[in-house]
Write an enzyme that holds these catalytic residues in place. Structure first.
Site, mmCIF file in Angstrom:
data_model
loop_
_atom_site.group_PDB
_atom_site.id
_atom_site.type_symbol
_atom_site.label_atom_id
_atom_site.label_comp_id
_atom_site.label_asym_id
_atom_site.label_seq_id
_atom_site.Cartn_x
_atom_site.Cartn_y
_atom_site.Cartn_z
ATOM 1 N N ASP A 118 0.437 -1.163 -0.232
ATOM 2 C CA ASP A 118 0.184 -0.043 0.133
ATOM 3 C C ASP A 118 1.331 1.008 -0.128
ATOM 4 O O ASP A 118 1.797 1.145 1.350
ATOM 5 C CB ASP A 118 -0.685 0.255 1.314
ATOM 6 C CG ASP A 118 -2.143 1.107 1.214
ATOM 7 O OD1 ASP A 118 -1.371 2.404 0.883
ATOM 8 O OD2 ASP A 118 -3.312 0.806 1.861
ATOM 9 N N HIS A 119 1.032 1.410 -1.237
ATOM 10 C CA HIS A 119 2.460 3.015 -0.907
ATOM 11 C C HIS A 119 1.910 4.440 -0.949
ATOM 12 O O HIS A 119 3.226 4.823 0.093
ATOM 13 C CB HIS A 119 2.113 3.009 -2.595
ATOM 14 C CG HIS A 119 1.578 4.379 -3.189
ATOM 15 N ND1 HIS A 119 0.453 3.868 -3.705
ATOM 16 C CD2 HIS A 119 1.564 6.385 -3.023
ATOM 17 C CE1 HIS A 119 -0.664 4.962 -4.206
ATOM 18 N NE2 HIS A 119 0.352 5.887 -3.809
ATOM 19 N N HIS A 126 -5.645 2.746 0.720
ATOM 20 C CA HIS A 126 -4.723 3.794 1.770
ATOM 21 C C HIS A 126 -5.742 5.077 2.218
ATOM 22 O O HIS A 126 -5.229 5.061 3.577
ATOM 23 C CB HIS A 126 -4.873 4.930 0.690
ATOM 24 C CG HIS A 126 -4.047 4.979 -1.351
ATOM 25 N ND1 HIS A 126 -3.307 3.584 -1.078
ATOM 26 C CD2 HIS A 126 -4.538 4.904 -2.230
ATOM 27 C CE1 HIS A 126 -2.925 3.239 -2.130
ATOM 28 N NE2 HIS A 126 -3.002 3.749 -3.208
HETATM 29 C C1 BG6 Z 1 -3.727 4.713 -6.143
HETATM 30 C C2 BG6 Z 1 -4.763 4.824 -7.336
HETATM 31 O O1 BG6 Z 1 -3.157 3.490 -5.898
HETATM 32 O O2 BG6 Z 1 -3.219 5.915 -6.053
HETATM 33 C C3 BG6 Z 1 -4.490 6.249 -7.957
HETATM 34 O O3 BG6 Z 1 -4.500 3.689 -8.297
HETATM 35 C C4 BG6 Z 1 -4.067 6.686 -7.747
HETATM 36 O O4 BG6 Z 1 -5.715 5.986 -8.344
HETATM 37 C C5 BG6 Z 1 -3.170 7.023 -6.655
HETATM 38 O O5 BG6 Z 1 -4.021 8.533 -8.209
HETATM 39 C C6 BG6 Z 1 -2.451 8.173 -6.077
HETATM 40 O O6 BG6 Z 1 -1.480 8.291 -5.250
HETATM 41 P P1 BG6 Z 1 -0.443 9.010 -4.612
HETATM 42 O O7 BG6 Z 1 0.501 8.730 -4.253
HETATM 43 O O8 BG6 Z 1 -0.104 9.692 -5.869
HETATM 44 O O9 BG6 Z 1 -1.524 9.877 -3.467
#
Ligand code: BG6
Length: 489
Positions: A177-178, A240
């Site tokens: 989960d980045h 997230h």
């Molecule tokens: C991803 C989603 O997990 O997270 C995307 O699939 C989204 O739709 C993205 O744009 C958002 O990540 P960040 O790091 O740009 O907030």
């Protein structure tokens, strides 16, 4: 030395994520001395590419970095390409030999990291074949990093998990989960548990509500086909948003081990008040963007996008009011909202404290506001504490002021990126910032109820304009409780 050693096998090596995030992250780890020379990367994909083509792709992905002491050709020489057919068992045996040869060459102590960065419908087959052909047992450790989406509801996630668990143990699986790799998301624990200031107030006696917002400016761009079957609820809230909530709301763990932290997060997810269908329509707001003017340019509505059903019922925005039924949080609404094509790209957590039992500063000469603790996740990284203080004049009037901390603002280049931190964690065997199956399962079960309720009733879409803050109903959600979204960026 302690730098991790491994052969990293990336399935989906020609994909967008690999080029945009993974190769640059590996480069940064290498540059920062977090990866020694004892590593090799095998890029695996269907397409027939030569090693040279592949290494050129890798070099292209890091062209924006300019570190005089790093020889990019030398770096790229650690990368090897292996064209691959997922159904062909012979290819697995050849891959195994290749891994062993590189292990020998780079002295990686038999450690293997498999990274699944491809369409999830292949995950099951891939895991099963890796095991049956003997690739999951090696001299050193074997770990699996797996990208989202992890299923599209609880049953599909469970099926996927069962397939993967056939081949890997839970403690070998690192589900990405980045958001958990973001500096300020990791900072939540430190801010909460390394200060005497916040934790005593972190409960329903002193906090009136919590707001978690992650807004985006971009639409779904080229991902219409995937997104139209997912929507913001499954794309952002299930993972997230609920992860950030769990970190904000959990009890202090007895120590900072992955098991203890996870067990506290799981307890929060278990305490989430389950929704009935009626609750969903009351406490969840869905939205879908319409066209709109941004910088003089008219951008099309979601339904006009590539790969999107022209009559689509998919949510590109979600706002919600969640309740956590435990001693700490009973009565404190946790609001969240996320959406595409909104006014700004920003992720923020606002903790709003209750008013004082008695306000001495109430006349019109005073401007007293609620105390807020704001955790800025992106694009700014930092924290701001909103307090009231004396106005700098002859009066005794109060006025709002802000105490701000901005994280390493001068040297953005050296702040590690989410994927970089997570890859490094995985290679060190630290699973703290990955999601355990128990968390995934609970999040899906919670989200499924909402998706089902929405699925039964067609929404009145589109209902918010591109470039806005979402539908009005999202503001009403808070207004009904006497609150408002704090737009604090
Ligand atoms: C991803 C989603 O997990 O997270 C995307 O699939 C989204 O739709 C993205 O744009 C958002 O990540 P960040 O790091 O740009 O907030």
């Amino acid at each position: 030395t302690n730098t991790p050693k491994a052969v990293i096998v990336i399935f989906g090596a020609t994909g967008d994520l690999a080029n945009r995030k993974l190769y640059p992250s590996i480069y940064r780890l290498y540059r920062n001395g977090k990866l020694s020379d004892n590593f090799a990367v095998i890029g695996v994909a269907r397409r027939p590419l030569t090693n040279e083509d592949f290494q050129n792709n890798v070099k292209k992905s890091i062209e924006n970095f300019d570190d005089p002491h790093i020889d990019k050709d030398e770096f790229a020489s650690h990368f090897h390409y292996n064209p691959f057919d997922i159904q062909d068992l012979g290819h697995y045996q050849a891959l195994d030999k290749f891994i062993n040869a590189l292990d020998e060459k780079h002295q990686t102590e038999g450690n293997r990291l498999f990274y699944f960065s491809m369409a999830p419908n292949f995950f099951g087959t891939l895991a099963a074949n890796l095991k049956s052909e003997g690739l999951t047992t090696a001299k050193g450790w074997t770990r699996l990093v797996i990208e989202k989406p992890f299923g599209h509801d609880y049953p599909s996630a469970k099926e996927l998990n069962d397939q993967i668990r056939e081949a890997f143990d839970e403690d070998q699986i690192y589900r990405i989960d980045h958001y958990l790799g973001k500096e300020m998301v990791q900072n939540i624990e430190v801010i909460r548990f390394a200060n005497a200031l916040f934790e005593p107030l972190w409960n329903n006696q002193h906090i009136s509500n919590i707001q978690i917002t992650s807004s985006e400016v971009l639409g779904v761009e080229e991902r219409g086909r995937y997104y139209d079957s997912a929507g913001a609820l499954k794309d952002m809230v299930q993972n997230h948003m609920l992860q950030m909530m769990a970190l904000i709301a959990m009890d202090p763990p007895i120590k900072l081990s992955p098991e203890e932290i996870r067990s506290e997060k799981v307890k929060v997810l278990r305490a989430l008040r389950p929704m009935t269908e009626d609750d969903v329509h009351k406490y969840f707001v869905r939205g879908q963007y319409d066209k709109g003017l941004v910088n003089g340019e008219e951008l099309p509505a979601y339904r006009a996008g590539n790969g999107v059903d022209p009559d689509s019922n998919t949510d590109t925005f979600v706002a919600a009011k969640l309740m956590i039924d435990n001693f700490r949080w009973a009565g404190v609404p946790i609001y969240m909202r996320t959406g595409k094509r909104m006014k700004q790209k920003s992720t923020e957590i606002v903790v709003e404290f209750k008013d004082l039992p008695m306000n001495l500063y109430y006349g019109k000469e005073h401007d007293t506001r609620p105390n807020l603790l704001v955790i800025h996740v992106q694009p700014h990284e930092g924290i701001t504490l909103h307090v009231n203080a004396k106005k700098g004049d002859y009066s005794a009037s109060s006025t709002p002021i802000q105490l701000s901390y901005e994280n390493s603002s001068h040297d953005k280049m050296n702040t590690p990126e989410a994927y970089e931190i997570l890859l490094h964690d995985c290679m060190r065997g630290d699973s703290t910032n990955f999601t355990h199956w128990d968390e995934v399962a609970l999040s899906w079960k919670f989200v499924d109820v909402i998706a089902d309720a929405w699925g039964k009733k067609k929404a009145d879409f589109p209902n918010y304009e591109t470039g806005s803050n979402g539908p009005k109903a999202a503001d009403d959600l808070l207004a009904e409780d006497g609150f408002q979204w704090w737009d604090v960026t």
